[in-house]
Scaffold this motif. Structure first.
Motif, PDB file in Angstrom:
ATOM      1  N   TYR A 230       0.817  -1.249  -0.121  1.00 50.03           N
ATOM      2  CA  TYR A 230      -0.066   0.018  -0.012  1.00 50.03           C
ATOM      3  C   TYR A 230       0.890   1.134   0.019  1.00 50.03           C
ATOM      4  O   TYR A 230       1.722   1.237   0.747  1.00 50.03           O
ATOM      5  N   GLN A 231       0.637   2.191  -0.883  1.00 49.19           N
ATOM      6  CA  GLN A 231       1.197   3.457  -1.014  1.00 49.19           C
ATOM      7  C   GLN A 231       0.458   4.435  -0.036  1.00 49.19           C
ATOM      8  O   GLN A 231      -0.652   4.764  -0.186  1.00 49.19           O
ATOM      9  N   VAL A 232       1.176   5.134   1.126  1.00 51.86           N
ATOM     10  CA  VAL A 232       0.327   6.116   1.960  1.00 51.86           C
ATOM     11  C   VAL A 232       1.231   7.109   1.956  1.00 51.86           C
ATOM     12  O   VAL A 232       2.439   7.476   2.128  1.00 51.86           O
ATOM     13  N   ASN A 237       3.451  14.949   4.616  1.00 53.37           N
ATOM     14  CA  ASN A 237       3.908  14.895   3.231  1.00 53.37           C
ATOM     15  C   ASN A 237       4.932  13.839   3.053  1.00 53.37           C
ATOM     16  O   ASN A 237       5.709  13.577   2.210  1.00 53.37           O
ATOM     17  N   THR A 238       4.899  12.822   4.142  1.00 55.18           N
ATOM     18  CA  THR A 238       5.822  11.671   3.819  1.00 55.18           C
ATOM     19  C   THR A 238       5.125  10.640   3.285  1.00 55.18           C
ATOM     20  O   THR A 238       4.042  10.285   3.494  1.00 55.18           O
ATOM     21  N   GLU A 239       5.868   9.961   2.331  1.00 46.54           N
ATOM     22  CA  GLU A 239       5.163   8.911   1.618  1.00 46.54           C
ATOM     23  C   GLU A 239       5.741   7.748   1.540  1.00 46.54           C
ATOM     24  O   GLU A 239       7.109   7.484   1.675  1.00 46.54           O
ATOM     25  N   LEU A 240       5.171   6.536   1.936  1.00 53.77           N
ATOM     26  CA  LEU A 240       5.582   5.233   2.393  1.00 53.77           C
ATOM     27  C   LEU A 240       4.930   4.279   1.198  1.00 53.77           C
ATOM     28  O   LEU A 240       3.815   4.457   0.978  1.00 53.77           O
ATOM     29  N   VAL A 241       5.917   3.523   1.187  1.00 54.50           N
ATOM     30  CA  VAL A 241       5.100   1.949   0.544  1.00 54.50           C
ATOM     31  C   VAL A 241       5.410   0.945   1.595  1.00 54.50           C
ATOM     32  O   VAL A 241       6.509   0.566   1.797  1.00 54.50           O
ATOM     33  N   LEU A 242       4.236   0.277   1.928  1.00 53.53           N
ATOM     34  CA  LEU A 242       4.226  -0.611   3.209  1.00 53.53           C
ATOM     35  C   LEU A 242       3.638  -2.009   2.887  1.00 53.53           C
ATOM     36  O   LEU A 242       2.698  -2.132   1.986  1.00 53.53           O
ATOM     37  N   GLU A 243       4.347  -3.146   2.960  1.00 53.27           N
ATOM     38  CA  GLU A 243       3.700  -4.413   2.720  1.00 53.27           C
ATOM     39  C   GLU A 243       2.780  -4.801   3.681  1.00 53.27           C
ATOM     40  O   GLU A 243       2.631  -4.186   4.983  1.00 53.27           O
ATOM     41  N   GLN A 244       1.954  -5.630   3.272  1.00 50.15           N
ATOM     42  CA  GLN A 244       0.644  -5.857   4.130  1.00 50.15           C
ATOM     43  C   GLN A 244       1.252  -7.115   5.222  1.00 50.15           C
ATOM     44  O   GLN A 244       1.372  -8.129   4.740  1.00 50.15           O
ATOM     45  N   ILE A 264      -4.253   7.120   0.345  1.00 49.21           N
ATOM     46  CA  ILE A 264      -3.619   5.723   0.436  1.00 49.21           C
ATOM     47  C   ILE A 264      -4.233   5.076  -0.886  1.00 49.21           C
ATOM     48  O   ILE A 264      -5.435   5.006  -1.218  1.00 49.21           O
ATOM     49  N   HIS A 265      -3.353   4.054  -1.518  1.00 44.94           N
ATOM     50  CA  HIS A 265      -3.745   3.406  -2.616  1.00 44.94           C
ATOM     51  C   HIS A 265      -3.033   2.139  -2.531  1.00 44.94           C
ATOM     52  O   HIS A 265      -2.106   1.708  -1.880  1.00 44.94           O
TER      53      HIS A 265
END
Length: 285
Positions: A230-232, A237-244, A264-265
């Motif tokens: 998920y791209q949060v 303005n912090t951008e993160l890509v998190l595994e489930q 969130i995407h």
């Protein structure tokens, strides 16, 4: 064929001398449905349309269009289908109106239908302009207008927006969705995976003459969404890509609870990404 199945392909193959261009193609197209036949140039898309419409005979298998075997198609079938291809010629010295009027006489379509279609494709202001002076996008609209003039039950589109600017392509997309809403069945060939995702109810991914995936765009993309991420974007303005995983699920829940998430995407693959994975090839056009 079922009443709402307008096109059926069963085990279609086509061989040109030593080259096997199509391999065991199976699919159906229903009324009010857009079916995308997707693949790079040379994958066999145009060959398939020619077989369906009786312009080319398959090596094996059966193709049925409006309950008629494609090897036995007569003029009555052509009164019920429309075809838009890259070689759909127009009479350049004649006006938009004259081009459509000629075909209206052939199809025995009332003159008011000509006016209706010209308006539908957005060419009213250009009705008296010679076709040879139209822009590429306007020419494509004229070709589409001619193809739907007689209200066909099935419309075949071979790369209908290739080379068009984005704004014109969007307008043609809306026209196709409107035609679908009216009950028309549309068989769309394209190498544009984004276009197919927007328009198509079902898609077939074609690679070297073989269907390697078939289903709705969403079904296919979710099937290959093995590593869920998920791209949060946070309000900071912090951008993160998190595994489930449980830890990240808790993080997201906490951020949501404090209203800290701007958007969130999910990160499921696109159709183009799936195509690359199942074929191992870049989608060259």
């Amino acid at each position: 064929m079922e009443p709402n199945v307008l096109l059926s392909l069963s085990h279609i193959s086509k061989r040109f001398k030593t080259e096997l261009a199509l391999k065991d193609i199976n699919m159906t197209l229903h009324q009010g449905e857009i079916l995308g036949f997707l693949g790079p140039s040379g994958a066999g898309k145009t060959t398939t349309i020619k077989i369906i419409t009786g312009q080319l005979r398959q090596t094996s298998g059966e193709a049925r269009l409006l309950s008629t075997d494609s090897t036995n198609i007569d003029a009555s079938i052509y009164e019920k289908i429309g075809v838009v291809s890259d070689n759909s010629g127009i009479y350049e010295k004649m006006t938009v109106w004259q081009n459509l009027s000629i075909f209206a006489k052939i199809w025995k379509v009332p003159k008011e239908r000509v006016e209706q279609v010209i308006a539908q494709v957005g060419l009213t202001e250009h009705a008296k302009k010679p076709a040879g002076k139209l822009s590429k996008g306007q020419t494509q609209r004229l070709v589409l207008a001619r193809a739907v003039l007689h209200k066909p039950r099935v419309l075949f589109l071979d790369e209908p927006t290739s080379g068009l600017d984005p704004a014109t392509a969007v307008e043609i997309h809306q026209m196709l969705l409107d035609l679908k809403a009216e009950g028309m069945a549309i068989f769309l060939t394209t190498h544009n995976m984004e276009e197919a995702t927007k328009l198509c109810d079902k898609v077939a991914l074609l690679h070297e003459g073989e269907i390697v995936e078939f289903g709705s765009p969403q079904e296919i993309c979710l099937k290959y969404n093995r590593d869920k991420k998920y791209q949060v974007l946070l309000n900071s303005n912090t951008e993160l890509v998190l595994e489930q995983n449980p830890e990240n699920i808790q993080k997201i829940a906490t951020w949501m609870g404090h209203d800290e998430i701007a958007c969130i995407h999910s990160c499921e693959p696109t159709l183009e990404t799936v195509f690359l994975e199942v074929t191992g090839n870049v989608l060259n056009v």
